[in-house]
Write a protein that holds these residues in place. Structure first.
Motif, PDB file in Angstrom:
ATOM      1  N   PRO A  88       0.812  -1.228   0.000  1.00 34.90           N
ATOM      2  CA  PRO A  88       0.000   0.000   0.000  1.00 34.90           C
ATOM      3  C   PRO A  88       0.843   1.275   0.000  1.00 34.90           C
ATOM      4  O   PRO A  88       0.441   2.285  -0.593  1.00 34.90           O
ATOM      5  CB  PRO A  88      -0.818  -0.122   1.296  1.00 34.90           C
ATOM      6  CG  PRO A  88      -0.827  -1.570   1.617  1.00 34.90           C
ATOM      7  CD  PRO A  88       0.489  -2.091   1.164  1.00 34.90           C
ATOM      8  N   VAL A  89       2.003   1.244   0.649  1.00 32.95           N
ATOM      9  CA  VAL A  89       2.866   2.424   0.666  1.00 32.95           C
ATOM     10  C   VAL A  89       3.395   2.705  -0.737  1.00 32.95           C
ATOM     11  O   VAL A  89       3.444   3.860  -1.188  1.00 32.95           O
ATOM     12  CB  VAL A  89       4.022   2.225   1.661  1.00 32.95           C
ATOM     13  CG1 VAL A  89       4.916   3.455   1.695  1.00 32.95           C
ATOM     14  CG2 VAL A  89       3.483   1.931   3.056  1.00 32.95           C
ATOM     15  N   MET A  91       0.723   4.181  -2.775  1.00 28.19           N
ATOM     16  CA  MET A  91       0.531   5.580  -2.416  1.00 28.19           C
ATOM     17  C   MET A  91       1.505   6.464  -3.183  1.00 28.19           C
ATOM     18  O   MET A  91       1.142   7.534  -3.694  1.00 28.19           O
ATOM     19  CB  MET A  91       0.728   5.774  -0.917  1.00 28.19           C
ATOM     20  CG  MET A  91       0.604   7.229  -0.460  1.00 28.19           C
ATOM     21  SD  MET A  91       1.462   7.579   1.098  1.00 28.19           S
ATOM     22  CE  MET A  91       3.176   7.463   0.576  1.00 28.19           C
ATOM     23  N   ILE A 132       7.518  11.070   1.737  1.00 30.75           N
ATOM     24  CA  ILE A 132       6.508  11.522   2.695  1.00 30.75           C
ATOM     25  C   ILE A 132       6.843  12.926   3.195  1.00 30.75           C
ATOM     26  O   ILE A 132       5.937  13.750   3.411  1.00 30.75           O
ATOM     27  CB  ILE A 132       6.416  10.519   3.855  1.00 30.75           C
ATOM     28  CG1 ILE A 132       5.830   9.207   3.339  1.00 30.75           C
ATOM     29  CG2 ILE A 132       5.548  11.067   4.989  1.00 30.75           C
ATOM     30  CD1 ILE A 132       5.738   8.112   4.371  1.00 30.75           C
ATOM     31  N   ARG A 182      -4.155  10.353   5.588  1.00 36.66           N
ATOM     32  CA  ARG A 182      -3.543   9.315   4.735  1.00 36.66           C
ATOM     33  C   ARG A 182      -2.054   9.162   5.036  1.00 36.66           C
ATOM     34  O   ARG A 182      -1.550   8.038   5.167  1.00 36.66           O
ATOM     35  CB  ARG A 182      -3.749   9.680   3.270  1.00 36.66           C
ATOM     36  CG  ARG A 182      -3.118   8.727   2.272  1.00 36.66           C
ATOM     37  CD  ARG A 182      -3.442   9.197   0.870  1.00 36.66           C
ATOM     38  NE  ARG A 182      -2.871  10.504   0.613  1.00 36.66           N
ATOM     39  CZ  ARG A 182      -1.719  10.704  -0.043  1.00 36.66           C
ATOM     40  NH1 ARG A 182      -1.035   9.673  -0.486  1.00 36.66           N
ATOM     41  NH2 ARG A 182      -1.261  11.921  -0.244  1.00 36.66           N
ATOM     42  N   LEU A 183      -1.347  10.263   5.176  1.00 36.13           N
ATOM     43  CA  LEU A 183       0.082  10.206   5.472  1.00 36.13           C
ATOM     44  C   LEU A 183       0.344   9.594   6.841  1.00 36.13           C
ATOM     45  O   LEU A 183       1.281   8.803   7.013  1.00 36.13           O
ATOM     46  CB  LEU A 183       0.684  11.615   5.392  1.00 36.13           C
ATOM     47  CG  LEU A 183       0.720  12.248   3.998  1.00 36.13           C
ATOM     48  CD1 LEU A 183       1.210  13.691   4.088  1.00 36.13           C
ATOM     49  CD2 LEU A 183       1.599  11.446   3.064  1.00 36.13           C
ATOM     50  N   ARG A 208      -1.556   7.431   8.305  1.00 36.12           N
ATOM     51  CA  ARG A 208      -1.859   6.005   8.195  1.00 36.12           C
ATOM     52  C   ARG A 208      -0.699   5.241   7.562  1.00 36.12           C
ATOM     53  O   ARG A 208      -0.320   4.160   8.031  1.00 36.12           O
ATOM     54  CB  ARG A 208      -3.132   5.800   7.370  1.00 36.12           C
ATOM     55  CG  ARG A 208      -3.548   4.335   7.276  1.00 36.12           C
ATOM     56  CD  ARG A 208      -4.907   4.193   6.616  1.00 36.12           C
ATOM     57  NE  ARG A 208      -4.883   4.570   5.202  1.00 36.12           N
ATOM     58  CZ  ARG A 208      -5.417   5.675   4.717  1.00 36.12           C
ATOM     59  NH1 ARG A 208      -6.025   6.530   5.523  1.00 36.12           N
ATOM     60  NH2 ARG A 208      -5.368   5.950   3.429  1.00 36.12           N
ATOM     61  N   TYR A 209      -0.100   5.817   6.518  1.00 35.13           N
ATOM     62  CA  TYR A 209       0.999   5.121   5.855  1.00 35.13           C
ATOM     63  C   TYR A 209       2.278   5.154   6.688  1.00 35.13           C
ATOM     64  O   TYR A 209       3.091   4.225   6.630  1.00 35.13           O
ATOM     65  CB  TYR A 209       1.239   5.716   4.473  1.00 35.13           C
ATOM     66  CG  TYR A 209       0.185   5.272   3.485  1.00 35.13           C
ATOM     67  CD1 TYR A 209       0.049   3.925   3.164  1.00 35.13           C
ATOM     68  CD2 TYR A 209      -0.670   6.185   2.893  1.00 35.13           C
ATOM     69  CE1 TYR A 209      -0.922   3.504   2.273  1.00 35.13           C
ATOM     70  CE2 TYR A 209      -1.646   5.777   2.001  1.00 35.13           C
ATOM     71  CZ  TYR A 209      -1.764   4.430   1.691  1.00 35.13           C
ATOM     72  OH  TYR A 209      -2.736   4.008   0.816  1.00 35.13           O
ATOM     73  N   GLU A 221       1.835   2.355   8.891  1.00 37.00           N
ATOM     74  CA  GLU A 221       2.125   1.103   8.194  1.00 37.00           C
ATOM     75  C   GLU A 221       3.630   0.861   8.132  1.00 37.00           C
ATOM     76  O   GLU A 221       4.096  -0.272   8.310  1.00 37.00           O
ATOM     77  CB  GLU A 221       1.531   1.139   6.784  1.00 37.00           C
ATOM     78  CG  GLU A 221       0.022   1.149   6.718  1.00 37.00           C
ATOM     79  CD  GLU A 221      -0.562  -0.166   7.208  1.00 37.00           C
ATOM     80  OE1 GLU A 221       0.091  -1.197   7.035  1.00 37.00           O
ATOM     81  OE2 GLU A 221      -1.686  -0.149   7.754  1.00 37.00           O
ATOM     82  N   MET A 222       4.408   1.909   7.877  1.00 36.75           N
ATOM     83  CA  MET A 222       5.857   1.755   7.851  1.00 36.75           C
ATOM     84  C   MET A 222       6.393   1.388   9.228  1.00 36.75           C
ATOM     85  O   MET A 222       7.362   0.639   9.351  1.00 36.75           O
ATOM     86  CB  MET A 222       6.504   3.056   7.366  1.00 36.75           C
ATOM     87  CG  MET A 222       6.288   3.339   5.890  1.00 36.75           C
ATOM     88  SD  MET A 222       7.083   4.873   5.373  1.00 36.75           S
ATOM     89  CE  MET A 222       8.805   4.507   5.767  1.00 36.75           C
TER      90      MET A 222
END
Length: 212
Positions: A52-53, A56, A166, A199-200, A202-203, A206-207
């Motif tokens: 997903p990253v 993105m 990011i 969104r940022l 959330r990612y 995830e990282m």
């Protein structure tokens, strides 16, 4: 990597090291291989988290942007590329020095009897001093060293590229928020900014799962 370099390096540590300098030299080669294996295992096991990253990043480059936002993203990408080129260039020079200079009698590592045949201080259970076994093992070691280097640096550069991307997105978000009063579509711009910020976050979360 495991059977050509890592295990033979540990065998060399056990079988051929007879003094402190030899131990330190051999451990200095064993540790990078172990770290590289750990990086590979972690990246491979977390590939579903990374997908997903990566999507993105592809979406950020594909969506419509202002020239200012595009310039910010390009600047961050150029910084990432410069670090990548510099890291691989330094490593290439080191590997070439390790392979070529010993042929002229210049050693960069401590060598003892039986450990100066190959680029790495390894020990094999079969006789590798005779042709063609020597040539085969030497070439395979060189190829493995190059693959290990790409894996070792690639993971670090990969995360560096993600972080810089990011950072660029956060800078673009800051610019949009700073100019929100000047736009006629205040509500829609503010909503999009909040969605991008979420969104940022959330990612980034995830990282963060990569290190759990």
């Amino acid at each position: 990597m495991i059977f050509v370099c890592t295990i033979p390096c540990f065998c060399g540590l056990i079988m051929k090291c007879d003094n402190l300098m030899a131990y330190v030299n051999c451990v200095g080669y064993c540790i990078p291989f172990v770290i590289t294996l750990m990086k590979y295992i972690v990246i491979y096991s977390k590939r579903k988290v990374l997908l997903p990253v990566l999507n993105m990043i592809a979406e950020d480059w594909a969506k419509s942007k202002t020239d200012v936002e595009t310039n910010v993203m390009v600047r961050q990408a150029r910084i990432s590329r410069a670090f990548n080129i510099f890291g691989y260039a330094i490593t290439a020079v080191s590997i070439l020095s390790m392979l070529i200079l010993p042929q002229f009698g210049i050693q960069f590592r401590y060598v003892s009897e039986g450990t100066d045949m190959f680029p790495l201080p390894t020990y094999y259970v079969f006789d590798v001093s005779q042709s063609p076994y020597y040539e085969i093992v030497f070439v395979v070691q060189v190829i493995t060293i190059l693959m290990t280097t790409c894996c070792y640096l690639g993971v670090d550069h990969f995360f560096g590229t993600l972080i810089l991307h990011i950072c660029g997105q956060l800078e673009n978000l800051q610019t949009r928020l700073a100019n929100v009063k000047e736009t006629e579509k205040f509500d829609s711009v503010l909503v999009n900014a909040v969605l991008d910020h979420t969104r940022l976050i959330r990612y980034l979360a995830e990282m963060g799962k990569m290190f759990i």
